[in-house]
Design a protein around this motif. Structure first.
Motif, short mmCIF file in Angstrom:
data_model
loop_
_atom_site.label_atom_id
_atom_site.label_comp_id
_atom_site.label_asym_id
_atom_site.label_seq_id
_atom_site.Cartn_x
_atom_site.Cartn_y
_atom_site.Cartn_z
N LEU A 4 -27.35 -0.19 5.22
CA LEU A 4 -26.39 -0.78 4.29
C LEU A 4 -27.11 -1.07 2.98
O LEU A 4 -28.20 -1.65 2.99
CB LEU A 4 -25.81 -2.07 4.85
CG LEU A 4 -25.11 -1.99 6.21
CD1 LEU A 4 -24.73 -3.38 6.69
CD2 LEU A 4 -23.88 -1.10 6.12
N CYS A 22 -20.98 -2.42 -0.92
CA CYS A 22 -21.82 -2.21 0.26
C CYS A 22 -21.58 -0.78 0.72
O CYS A 22 -20.50 -0.48 1.23
CB CYS A 22 -21.47 -3.21 1.36
SG CYS A 22 -22.32 -2.90 2.93
N ALA A 24 -22.57 2.38 3.15
CA ALA A 24 -23.15 2.54 4.48
C ALA A 24 -23.49 3.99 4.77
O ALA A 24 -22.82 4.91 4.31
CB ALA A 24 -22.17 2.03 5.54
N THR A 34 -17.06 -5.36 8.86
CA THR A 34 -18.10 -5.43 7.83
C THR A 34 -17.84 -6.66 6.99
O THR A 34 -16.72 -6.87 6.52
CB THR A 34 -18.08 -4.18 6.94
OG1 THR A 34 -18.24 -3.02 7.77
CG2 THR A 34 -19.23 -4.23 5.93
N THR A 102 -22.69 -5.41 9.18
CA THR A 102 -21.67 -4.75 9.99
C THR A 102 -21.94 -4.99 11.46
O THR A 102 -23.10 -5.08 11.89
CB THR A 102 -21.59 -3.25 9.66
OG1 THR A 102 -20.52 -2.66 10.40
CG2 THR A 102 -22.88 -2.52 10.00
#
Length: 129
Positions: A4, A22, A24, A34, A102
Motif C-alpha cells: 500500500l 492509497c 494497492a 480498506t 487493508t
C-alpha cells in the motif's frame, strides 16, 4: 506481496482540504476492507475511516470516526485499485501521520487496527492555524 502506498499529504491551512490516496498492489481492494488511521506525535494511533469490501451482491459500508464526520469522506476507485480519504474543513487537530491499511472483506470490528493486516508507510498531514 501486498503493498500500500499513500500519497497526498502536505501542509494546509485550517479550513482547507486535502485528498489522500492509497494505491494497492498484490490485492484487489474491491474485495477487502480498506481504512485510514492516523497517529499524531505523542499520541496513540486512532481510527479515521474505512470502507468494507463488496463481494457478489453486497455493497460496501463506510465507517467514519465521530471526530471527522461531516468533514471527511472515504471512497474507492475500483478501476485504479485505490482508496481515497477526502478531507475538508481541516483543523489543526487533524495534524498526524495518516496510514492506509487493508484487512478482511467485512471485519467484525472495522474501527479496530487489529482488523487490518497490511499497512502503508504513511503520509504526513499538517494543518496550520
Amino acid at each position: 506481496q501486498v503493498q500500500l502506498v499513500e500519497s497526498g499529504g502536505g501542509l494546509v491551512q485550517a479550513g482547507g482540504s486535502l485528498r489522500l490516496s492509497c494505491a494497492a498492489s498484490g490485492r484487489t481492494l474491491t474485495s477487502y476492507a480498506t481504512g485510514w488511521f492516523r497517529q499524531a506525535a505523542g499520541k496513540e494511533r486512532e481510527f479515521v475511516a474505512t470502507i468494507t469490501g463488496a463481494l457478489a451482491w453486497q455493497v460496501s459500508t463506510t465507517y467514519l470516526a465521530d471526530s471527522v464526520k461531516g468533514r471527511f469522506t472515504i471512497s474507492r476507485d475500483n478501476a485504479k485499485n485505490a482508496v481515497y480519504l477526502h478531507m475538508n474543513s481541516l483543523k489543526p487537530e487533524d495534524t498526524a501521520n495518516y496510514y492506509c491499511a487493508t484487512g478482511g472483506p467485512r471485519p467484525t470490528s472495522p474501527r479496530s487496527a487489529e482488523a487490518y493486516d497490511y499497512w502503508g508507510q504513511g503520509t504526513q498531514v499538517t494543518v496550520s492555524s
